[in-house]
Write a protein that holds these residues in place. Structure first.
Motif, PDB file in Angstrom:
ATOM      1  N   ASN A 178     -19.799  -6.169  -7.756  1.00 55.22           N
ATOM      2  CA  ASN A 178     -20.857  -5.520  -8.542  1.00 55.22           C
ATOM      3  C   ASN A 178     -20.352  -5.116  -9.925  1.00 55.22           C
ATOM      4  O   ASN A 178     -21.052  -5.272 -10.932  1.00 55.22           O
ATOM      5  N   VAL A 179     -19.111  -4.605  -9.974  1.00 52.32           N
ATOM      6  CA  VAL A 179     -18.528  -4.243 -11.266  1.00 52.32           C
ATOM      7  C   VAL A 179     -18.385  -5.476 -12.152  1.00 52.32           C
ATOM      8  O   VAL A 179     -18.654  -5.427 -13.368  1.00 52.32           O
ATOM      9  N   ALA A 180     -17.985  -6.597 -11.560  1.00 51.96           N
ATOM     10  CA  ALA A 180     -17.846  -7.832 -12.333  1.00 51.96           C
ATOM     11  C   ALA A 180     -19.184  -8.267 -12.914  1.00 51.96           C
ATOM     12  O   ALA A 180     -19.255  -8.738 -14.060  1.00 51.96           O
ATOM     13  N   ARG A 181     -20.259  -8.086 -12.130  1.00 54.14           N
ATOM     14  CA  ARG A 181     -21.591  -8.457 -12.655  1.00 54.14           C
ATOM     15  C   ARG A 181     -22.004  -7.516 -13.779  1.00 54.14           C
ATOM     16  O   ARG A 181     -22.581  -7.949 -14.790  1.00 54.14           O
ATOM     17  N   VAL A 182     -21.734  -6.225 -13.612  1.00 52.39           N
ATOM     18  CA  VAL A 182     -22.101  -5.258 -14.658  1.00 52.39           C
ATOM     19  C   VAL A 182     -21.351  -5.561 -15.950  1.00 52.39           C
ATOM     20  O   VAL A 182     -21.913  -5.508 -17.054  1.00 52.39           O
ATOM     21  N   LEU A 183     -20.054  -5.882 -15.823  1.00 51.63           N
ATOM     22  CA  LEU A 183     -19.237  -6.165 -17.007  1.00 51.63           C
ATOM     23  C   LEU A 183     -19.428  -7.589 -17.521  1.00 51.63           C
ATOM     24  O   LEU A 183     -18.893  -7.941 -18.574  1.00 51.63           O
ATOM     25  N   ARG A 184     -20.193  -8.389 -16.748  1.00 49.79           N
ATOM     26  CA  ARG A 184     -20.470  -9.781 -17.134  1.00 49.79           C
ATOM     27  C   ARG A 184     -19.174 -10.556 -17.354  1.00 49.79           C
ATOM     28  O   ARG A 184     -18.996 -11.240 -18.365  1.00 49.79           O
ATOM     29  N   LEU A 185     -18.280 -10.439 -16.375  1.00 49.71           N
ATOM     30  CA  LEU A 185     -17.025 -11.174 -16.462  1.00 49.71           C
ATOM     31  C   LEU A 185     -17.280 -12.664 -16.287  1.00 49.71           C
ATOM     32  O   LEU A 185     -18.087 -13.082 -15.449  1.00 49.71           O
ATOM     33  N   SER A 186     -16.577 -13.461 -17.062  1.00 47.22           N
ATOM     34  CA  SER A 186     -16.668 -14.908 -16.906  1.00 47.22           C
ATOM     35  C   SER A 186     -15.936 -15.338 -15.641  1.00 47.22           C
ATOM     36  O   SER A 186     -15.232 -14.539 -15.011  1.00 47.22           O
ATOM     37  N   GLY A 187     -16.086 -16.607 -15.268  1.00 46.98           N
ATOM     38  CA  GLY A 187     -15.405 -17.113 -14.077  1.00 46.98           C
ATOM     39  C   GLY A 187     -13.900 -16.914 -14.126  1.00 46.98           C
ATOM     40  O   GLY A 187     -13.317 -16.363 -13.188  1.00 46.98           O
ATOM     41  N   PRO A 188     -13.221 -17.354 -15.202  1.00 44.43           N
ATOM     42  CA  PRO A 188     -11.768 -17.128 -15.274  1.00 44.43           C
ATOM     43  C   PRO A 188     -11.394 -15.650 -15.274  1.00 44.43           C
ATOM     44  O   PRO A 188     -10.394 -15.257 -14.653  1.00 44.43           O
ATOM     45  N   GLU A 189     -12.168 -14.799 -15.953  1.00 45.30           N
ATOM     46  CA  GLU A 189     -11.875 -13.368 -15.975  1.00 45.30           C
ATOM     47  C   GLU A 189     -12.015 -12.765 -14.579  1.00 45.30           C
ATOM     48  O   GLU A 189     -11.191 -11.945 -14.159  1.00 45.30           O
ATOM     49  N   PHE A 190     -13.053 -13.165 -13.859  1.00 42.62           N
ATOM     50  CA  PHE A 190     -13.243 -12.666 -12.494  1.00 42.62           C
ATOM     51  C   PHE A 190     -12.089 -13.100 -11.595  1.00 42.62           C
ATOM     52  O   PHE A 190     -11.594 -12.322 -10.772  1.00 42.62           O
ATOM     53  N   PHE A 191     -11.621 -14.343 -11.791  1.00 44.82           N
ATOM     54  CA  PHE A 191     -10.536 -14.864 -10.958  1.00 44.82           C
ATOM     55  C   PHE A 191      -9.246 -14.088 -11.192  1.00 44.82           C
ATOM     56  O   PHE A 191      -8.591 -13.644 -10.238  1.00 44.82           O
ATOM     57  N   PHE A 192      -8.866 -13.908 -12.470  1.00 43.84           N
ATOM     58  CA  PHE A 192      -7.570 -13.309 -12.780  1.00 43.84           C
ATOM     59  C   PHE A 192      -7.580 -11.786 -12.673  1.00 43.84           C
ATOM     60  O   PHE A 192      -6.544 -11.182 -12.381  1.00 43.84           O
TER      61      PHE A 192
END
Length: 278
Positions: A178-192
């Motif tokens: 949910n935090v990743a969606r709020v921060l709108r992390l890209s795929g690579p950012e979410f992975f790392f």
């Protein structure tokens, strides 16, 4: 003038004694058990009618092999260092392939429910196939011993890496997603930033199991494919009725497998600590 750097205080006598006791508590029990087992083995196998040589006889018969592991007389007549090095080279190649593909496939089936439903049953069937059952197929496909052995290593060790990585991905807390969606992390950012730190313990559990299976697979495969390698060394010693050499080689195999496991575990702990500090 700049002040001299402060010296780190030396440990006092009580702290030193505590440290010595801790180290002794770690080292002495396995040494005592090893001495006990060797003593039982020596007493059981001493004499001319024992089916296996006693430890003293093993050392006496293989002292040249133990004292000079670097000899090279050409062909397969090489010391234990070169036999183990050849096996480790194959393991390094096969395990690298399985680690890369295993992590990628684990991420795929961990992230995608559709991929999990489609691939997990196939993986569950294939992972039960014994390592040596793959060898005739790989020899038919590659028409060469070395790539066949590397394939057997990769196909044997990949399954725990896939499954443990997938479990780690699926256990990522929903709050993190949910935090990743709020921060709108890209795929690579979410992975790392989220996926990789959360799955490192699971991933390295799979890698530790995988490196053990890799070492088991190469020793078994080399018994059949021949050439330089610790597996063929053991098989050749059996054909020559050199039981003492087999025992020495088995000890070497166990020590190398132990070191490989500890290296992967130490790397996992270090990476886990690095991610935990972020």
């Amino acid at each position: 003038m700049d002040a001299a750097p402060a010296r780190r205080p030396l440990p006092d006598a009580a702290a030193l004694r505590r440290m010595i006791r801790r180290q002794a508590a770690r080292i002495l029990p396995p040494l005592v058990m090893l001495a006990l087992l060797l003593g039982i083995w020596e007493l059981t196998c001493r004499g001319g009618h024992a089916p296996l040589p006693a430890p003293s006889q093993v050392v006496a018969e293989t002292w040249d092999l133990i004292s000079d592991p670097f000899f090279d007389n050409g062909g397969t007549d090489k010391g234990l260092f070169w036999q183990i090095t050849a096996s480790l080279s194959r393991v390094a190649q096969g395990f690298t392939i399985s680690a890369v593909l295993g992590v990628l496939l684990g991420v795929l089936i961990g992230q995608s429910s559709l991929a999990f439903r489609g691939l997990d049953p196939i993986f569950q069937v294939l992972r039960t196939v014994p390592p040596l059952a793959w060898l005739p197929l790989s020899l038919a496909a590659f028409q060469a011993a070395n790539p066949s052995a590397i394939f057997v290593i990769a196909i044997t060790s990949i399954w725990p890496i896939i499954l443990n990585t997938a479990v780690g991905i699926r256990n990522i807390p929903q709050d993190y997603r949910n935090v990743a969606r709020v921060l709108r992390l890209s795929g690579p950012e979410f992975f790392f930033k989220i996926m990789l730190p959360a799955t490192v313990p699971f991933m390295f559990t799979g890698l530790r199991i995988g490196i053990g299976l890799s070492w088991l697979a190469i020793v078994a495969a080399e018994m059949l494919i021949g050439g330089v390698g610790i597996g063929f060394f053991i098989w050749d010693a059996w054909n020559s009725s050199l039981i003492s050499e087999i025992i020495v080689a088995l000890v070497a195999v166990g020590l190398v497998g132990f070191i490989l496991d500890r290296l992967i575990g130490a790397l996992g702990n270090r990476l886990g600590g690095s991610f935990g500090q972020r």
